[in-house]
Structure formats: structure tokens, C-alpha cells
Design a protein around this motif. Sequence first.
Motif, PDB file in Angstrom:
ATOM      1  N   THR A 113       0.835  -1.190   0.000  1.00 53.68           N
ATOM      2  CA  THR A 113       0.000   0.000   0.000  1.00 53.68           C
ATOM      3  C   THR A 113       0.875   1.248   0.000  1.00 53.68           C
ATOM      4  O   THR A 113       1.891   1.304   0.703  1.00 53.68           O
ATOM      5  CB  THR A 113      -0.937   0.013   1.227  1.00 53.68           C
ATOM      6  OG1 THR A 113      -1.704  -1.204   1.212  1.00 53.68           O
ATOM      7  CG2 THR A 113      -1.892   1.192   1.200  1.00 53.68           C
ATOM      8  N   ALA A 114       0.462   2.226  -0.794  1.00 50.22           N
ATOM      9  CA  ALA A 114       1.192   3.482  -0.930  1.00 50.22           C
ATOM     10  C   ALA A 114       0.211   4.647  -0.799  1.00 50.22           C
ATOM     11  O   ALA A 114      -1.002   4.475  -0.922  1.00 50.22           O
ATOM     12  CB  ALA A 114       1.887   3.530  -2.283  1.00 50.22           C
ATOM     13  N   ARG A 115       0.777   5.823  -0.542  1.00 48.06           N
ATOM     14  CA  ARG A 115      -0.036   7.035  -0.474  1.00 48.06           C
ATOM     15  C   ARG A 115       0.491   7.991  -1.545  1.00 48.06           C
ATOM     16  O   ARG A 115       1.692   8.215  -1.646  1.00 48.06           O
ATOM     17  CB  ARG A 115       0.086   7.680   0.906  1.00 48.06           C
ATOM     18  CG  ARG A 115      -0.852   8.838   1.132  1.00 48.06           C
ATOM     19  CD  ARG A 115      -0.693   9.475   2.507  1.00 48.06           C
ATOM     20  NE  ARG A 115      -0.568   8.548   3.608  1.00 48.06           N
ATOM     21  CZ  ARG A 115      -1.589   7.991   4.271  1.00 48.06           C
ATOM     22  NH1 ARG A 115      -2.818   8.251   3.931  1.00 48.06           N
ATOM     23  NH2 ARG A 115      -1.357   7.165   5.278  1.00 48.06           N
ATOM     24  N   ASP A 116      -0.426   8.554  -2.350  1.00 47.08           N
ATOM     25  CA  ASP A 116       0.029   9.500  -3.357  1.00 47.08           C
ATOM     26  C   ASP A 116       0.287  10.862  -2.717  1.00 47.08           C
ATOM     27  O   ASP A 116       0.057  11.063  -1.521  1.00 47.08           O
ATOM     28  CB  ASP A 116      -0.913   9.560  -4.572  1.00 47.08           C
ATOM     29  CG  ASP A 116      -2.253  10.229  -4.328  1.00 47.08           C
ATOM     30  OD1 ASP A 116      -2.386  11.031  -3.383  1.00 47.08           O
ATOM     31  OD2 ASP A 116      -3.181   9.963  -5.115  1.00 47.08           O
ATOM     32  N   ALA A 117       0.773  11.792  -3.504  1.00 47.81           N
ATOM     33  CA  ALA A 117       1.208  13.086  -2.986  1.00 47.81           C
ATOM     34  C   ALA A 117       0.082  13.893  -2.338  1.00 47.81           C
ATOM     35  O   ALA A 117       0.356  14.829  -1.594  1.00 47.81           O
ATOM     36  CB  ALA A 117       1.862  13.898  -4.104  1.00 47.81           C
ATOM     37  N   GLU A 118      -1.186  13.528  -2.582  1.00 49.60           N
ATOM     38  CA  GLU A 118      -2.296  14.268  -2.001  1.00 49.60           C
ATOM     39  C   GLU A 118      -3.134  13.435  -1.042  1.00 49.60           C
ATOM     40  O   GLU A 118      -4.257  13.782  -0.704  1.00 49.60           O
ATOM     41  CB  GLU A 118      -3.134  14.903  -3.101  1.00 49.60           C
ATOM     42  CG  GLU A 118      -2.318  15.964  -3.834  1.00 49.60           C
ATOM     43  CD  GLU A 118      -3.130  16.902  -4.685  1.00 49.60           C
ATOM     44  OE1 GLU A 118      -4.346  17.036  -4.466  1.00 49.60           O
ATOM     45  OE2 GLU A 118      -2.521  17.519  -5.583  1.00 49.60           O
TER      46      GLU A 118
END
Length: 133
Positions: A113-118
Amino acid sequence: MTEAPQICPALLYADAKAAITQLTEGFGFTADAVYEGEDGRVAHAELSYGTGRVMLGSKGTGSEFDRLMAGAGPAGIYVRVTDVDEHHARAVAHGVEIVLPPRDQEYGSREYTARDAEGNVWSFGTYAPGSAG
């Protein structure tokens, strides 16, 4: 011709151009269409990954959808990939924030799982929604 997906997440970003760069370079999406308004902001974009698709645009355009989404929180999106570790390595190489590293799940999927820049949360794994039972 491939049939269009019947469900497409739609996201708004303060910096939609940067989001497109992160999604294409960091996650391997293809930018199929990007339409800019007269002000240079992204009015509408369509990105694909395999048979999946996501639509996005810029916040603050004043469109009906923009007004409806005002104050909405980040979204969580799941994308099925064939090689989780390779996909994860690509994301890391492009500086994507990884919030959960690749791991095997009890239900047989491998995912990360990753989080985008926003702040939107993107999960990538081998689970095929709708294939169980």
C-alpha cells in the motif's frame, strides 16, 4: 477492442499534473487522455492500468463535480498487478510513499500500500475482486 470498465474512480487533485506524473511514472499507469482548461489546469484525464481506469482532474475549477467533491477526503483504490515486488520497486524508485510494504495475506494475495502526494491510498496486489466464492 477492449470493453470499457463499468466502474472508474474519479479523483480531484490540487496539482493534477503532478498526480498524473506520479501515477504514470511511479505506478505505471498510461495517460490515455489529458484535457486542459484555458487556465492550464487539468479539466479531465483518463489513466489506465491493464483493463482498469481512473479519471481525474484539478480541484478548484468550479465545475459541478468540483463543488460536489469540496471537502471530500482521500480515496482508497485497489489495483491488481501481476508482480507485486516489481511494481513496489518501481514505486520506490520514483519516491512514492510506501505505507505498508509487500506482504502475503491470509486470503492468498500478495500486496503493498502506498499514499500518493495528495493523500489518496493506493493498494496494489494479486487479489482479483469478484473471484472469490
